[in-house]
Design a protein around this motif. Structure first.
Motif, short mmCIF file in Angstrom:
data_model
loop_
_atom_site.label_atom_id
_atom_site.label_comp_id
_atom_site.label_asym_id
_atom_site.label_seq_id
_atom_site.Cartn_x
_atom_site.Cartn_y
_atom_site.Cartn_z
N LEU A 139 43.07 44.52 44.03
CA LEU A 139 43.30 45.69 44.87
C LEU A 139 42.62 46.95 44.34
CD1 LEU A 139 47.06 45.12 45.78
CD2 LEU A 139 45.06 44.79 47.25
N GLU A 140 42.28 46.96 43.06
CA GLU A 140 41.61 48.11 42.46
C GLU A 140 40.16 48.16 42.92
OE1 GLU A 140 42.81 50.52 40.30
OE2 GLU A 140 44.77 49.66 40.71
N PRO A 141 39.63 49.35 43.24
CA PRO A 141 38.22 49.44 43.65
C PRO A 141 37.32 49.11 42.46
CG PRO A 141 39.19 51.63 43.49
CD PRO A 141 40.29 50.64 43.26
N ALA A 142 36.36 48.21 42.70
CA ALA A 142 35.42 47.82 41.63
C ALA A 142 34.16 47.28 42.28
CB ALA A 142 36.05 46.75 40.76
N ASN A 143 33.07 47.32 41.53
CA ASN A 143 31.84 46.72 42.03
C ASN A 143 31.42 45.52 41.19
OD1 ASN A 143 31.00 48.02 39.76
ND2 ASN A 143 29.53 49.36 40.78
N LEU A 144 32.20 45.23 40.13
CA LEU A 144 31.93 44.06 39.29
C LEU A 144 33.25 43.44 38.86
CD1 LEU A 144 30.03 42.24 37.58
CD2 LEU A 144 30.28 43.92 35.75
#
Length: 145
Positions: free
Chosen positions: A9-14
């Motif tokens: 649920l946390e925003p991340a790109n990796l």
């Protein structure tokens, strides 16, 4: 599972996932597969679960001869293109056996019967030996020879 959900649920790109399917049941694995298929960022997965990899991966990076080799495709593409891996897997297979049905049959009851015959006492007689030794020690202590 909860930690995995919170992380997703946390925003991340990796995302870096080491054996993500290890303590998941089948429905949880399916949900993870679907979530990773719709994830917009990059995902680095280390897993022995070939089915999971084939469902999630679009690029495979393998360590071959101490170098990273990149395969643009899913796991099936990787298996088709990786000659070294194919040779290794062929070397592990039993020669002359094409299908599991042609493998030799093993009589489990016979193996169990043979294993019982080879029993050298072990736990069954261990208590008797202990009692015998105690009897000898007690006789010596009491002066009976």
């Amino acid at each position: 599972r909860l930690s995995l959900c919170c992380m997703m649920l946390e925003p991340a790109n990796l995302l870096i996932l080491d054996e993500p399917t290890n303590h998941l049941d089948i429905p949880a694995k399916e949900m993870l597969e679907e979530a990773l298929q719709h994830f917009d960022g990059s995902v680095l997965v280390v897993s022995h679960d070939r089915y999971f990899i084939s469902r999630v991966a679009t690029t495979i990076v393998a360590v071959e001869n101490k170098k990273l080799v990149k395969y643009q495709g899913d796991y099936k593409f990787y298996m088709d293109k990786s000659k070294a891996l194919k040779e290794k897997l062929d070397a592990r297979s039993v020669k002359g056996v094409d299908r599991i049905g042609s493998a030799p049959l093993v009589d489990i009851e016979e193996l169990q019967r043979v294993a019982k015959k080879k029993s050298f006492g072990g736990a069954k007689t261990a208590n008797q030996v202990t009692r015998k030794n105690k009897g000898i020690k007690n006789a010596k202590r009491n002066g009976i020879q």
